[in-house]
Scaffold this motif. Structure first.
Motif, PDB file in Angstrom:
ATOM      1  N   PRO A   3      38.810  55.241  99.889  1.00 26.77           N
ATOM      2  CA  PRO A   3      40.016  54.830 100.612  1.00 26.77           C
ATOM      3  C   PRO A   3      41.238  55.686 100.313  1.00 26.77           C
ATOM      4  O   PRO A   3      42.110  55.846 101.180  1.00 26.77           O
ATOM      5  CB  PRO A   3      40.206  53.382 100.141  1.00 26.77           C
ATOM      6  CG  PRO A   3      38.830  52.905  99.797  1.00 26.77           C
ATOM      7  CD  PRO A   3      38.146  54.107  99.208  1.00 26.77           C
ATOM      8  N   TRP A   6      42.071  58.359 102.944  1.00 33.70           N
ATOM      9  CA  TRP A   6      42.728  57.942 104.176  1.00 33.70           C
ATOM     10  C   TRP A   6      44.163  57.493 103.918  1.00 33.70           C
ATOM     11  O   TRP A   6      45.048  57.741 104.743  1.00 33.70           O
ATOM     12  CB  TRP A   6      41.913  56.831 104.847  1.00 33.70           C
ATOM     13  CG  TRP A   6      40.604  57.352 105.332  1.00 33.70           C
ATOM     14  CD1 TRP A   6      39.366  57.093 104.828  1.00 33.70           C
ATOM     15  CD2 TRP A   6      40.403  58.288 106.402  1.00 33.70           C
ATOM     16  NE1 TRP A   6      38.408  57.798 105.512  1.00 33.70           N
ATOM     17  CE2 TRP A   6      39.012  58.534 106.477  1.00 33.70           C
ATOM     18  CE3 TRP A   6      41.262  58.934 107.288  1.00 33.70           C
ATOM     19  CZ2 TRP A   6      38.467  59.399 107.426  1.00 33.70           C
ATOM     20  CZ3 TRP A   6      40.720  59.799 108.234  1.00 33.70           C
ATOM     21  CH2 TRP A   6      39.336  60.027 108.292  1.00 33.70           C
ATOM     22  N   HIS A   7      44.398  56.872 102.777  1.00 31.78           N
ATOM     23  CA  HIS A   7      45.776  56.520 102.447  1.00 31.78           C
ATOM     24  C   HIS A   7      46.636  57.786 102.367  1.00 31.78           C
ATOM     25  O   HIS A   7      47.774  57.809 102.857  1.00 31.78           O
ATOM     26  CB  HIS A   7      45.828  55.759 101.123  1.00 31.78           C
ATOM     27  CG  HIS A   7      45.297  54.363 101.202  1.00 31.78           C
ATOM     28  ND1 HIS A   7      45.771  53.428 102.102  1.00 31.78           N
ATOM     29  CD2 HIS A   7      44.321  53.724 100.493  1.00 31.78           C
ATOM     30  CE1 HIS A   7      45.124  52.292 101.953  1.00 31.78           C
ATOM     31  NE2 HIS A   7      44.234  52.444 100.986  1.00 31.78           N
ATOM     32  N   ILE A  67      42.394  50.510 107.282  1.00 31.91           N
ATOM     33  CA  ILE A  67      42.631  50.459 105.851  1.00 31.91           C
ATOM     34  C   ILE A  67      44.078  50.794 105.468  1.00 31.91           C
ATOM     35  O   ILE A  67      44.566  50.352 104.431  1.00 31.91           O
ATOM     36  CB  ILE A  67      41.651  51.397 105.112  1.00 31.91           C
ATOM     37  CG1 ILE A  67      41.552  50.998 103.640  1.00 31.91           C
ATOM     38  CG2 ILE A  67      42.051  52.859 105.284  1.00 31.91           C
ATOM     39  CD1 ILE A  67      40.384  51.627 102.918  1.00 31.91           C
ATOM     40  N   SER A  68      44.779  51.537 106.325  1.00 31.82           N
ATOM     41  CA  SER A  68      46.117  52.001 105.960  1.00 31.82           C
ATOM     42  C   SER A  68      47.206  51.057 106.462  1.00 31.82           C
ATOM     43  O   SER A  68      47.386  50.898 107.679  1.00 31.82           O
ATOM     44  CB  SER A  68      46.372  53.394 106.551  1.00 31.82           C
ATOM     45  OG  SER A  68      47.739  53.739 106.417  1.00 31.82           O
ATOM     46  N   ASP A 105      39.616  47.187 104.060  1.00 28.13           N
ATOM     47  CA  ASP A 105      38.434  48.041 104.106  1.00 28.13           C
ATOM     48  C   ASP A 105      37.380  47.451 105.042  1.00 28.13           C
ATOM     49  O   ASP A 105      36.983  46.297 104.891  1.00 28.13           O
ATOM     50  CB  ASP A 105      37.863  48.174 102.694  1.00 28.13           C
ATOM     51  CG  ASP A 105      36.832  49.280 102.561  1.00 28.13           C
ATOM     52  OD1 ASP A 105      36.086  49.532 103.532  1.00 28.13           O
ATOM     53  OD2 ASP A 105      36.752  49.883 101.477  1.00 28.13           O
TER      54      ASP A 105
END
Length: 216
Positions: A3, A6-7, A67-68, A105
């Motif tokens: 993750p 992508w963050h 996720i962000s 997620d």
């Protein structure tokens, strides 16, 4: 690919995968999915895609997962929508009049989170994942939704050794391996798109094809 990747992409505005326009394949092929009128459409790894707005305009409640929190907040702010926030299991649910995004997620989703979903649209989810995660994605997807849930899937194919993803190359053979025999996979579209994508030419690609599939 964890993750944090992508963050960081959203934090640094490295979001070349984001499309400002409504996806042409969505507009062209959505009717061919057989999705029931008014059913809820699930959009995995939705980012801040305006495709969610188009689906709602067709009369579908829309449920995304992303996720962000930067992407989720940007979606509602940029479209002038004042979303309500509430906890939902492992997620924060952002919601406004037929549009909901679960911030968290994808792999934390439970079938209960997708209760009532009648169709799925995936333009940038499967191709965002490296091979090992795609296998896990297919298995998790099968656990979340009934086999008869119609899906519109858009993929890219290119010689993977010529460029590091994302987006990753996902072959038609792999699509069929992930979803058949539990589901029926039908290719709706295939086109070479390298000529109109100079940024991919600059990254060294010799071939780039886009495909769209109906999965039932």
């Amino acid at each position: 690919m964890d993750p944090d990747f992508w963050h960081a992409r959203w934090r640094n505005s490295e979001i070349g995968f984001h499309q400002e326009e409504i996806n042409l394949h969505l507009q062209t092929f959505w009717a061919q999915t057989g999705a029931a009128a008014g059913c809820t459409v699930f959009v995995p790894l939705c980012g801040k895609s305006r495709d969610l707005l188009w689906l709602r305009e067709q009369g579908h409640p829309v449920l995304g997962v992303e996720i962000s929190p930067i992407a989720v907040e940007a979606f509602f702010q940029e479209n002038g929508l004042e979303a309500r926030q509430s906890p939902q299991g492992a997620f924060t649910r952002w919601e406004y009049e037929g549009l909901a995004i679960l911030c968290g997620d994808f792999f934390d989703l439970r079938a209960a989170d997708l209760a009532g979903v009648g169709a799925t649209y995936d333009r940038a989810s499967l191709i965002a994942l490296p091979p090992a995660m795609r296998a896990r994605y297919g298995e998790h997807f099968a656990r979340l939704l009934p086999a008869a849930t119609p899906t519109l899937l858009v993929t890219l194919e290119y010689p993977q050794q010529e460029m590091d993803g994302p987006p990753f190359s996902v072959s038609e053979e792999e699509v069929r391996r992930l979803f058949e025999p539990q589901r029926q996979v039908t290719r709706l579209y295939q086109q070479s798109i390298l000529a109109e994508n100079p940024r991919f030419q600059a990254r060294g690609l010799s071939r780039l094809e886009e495909k769209a599939f109906r999965i039932l």
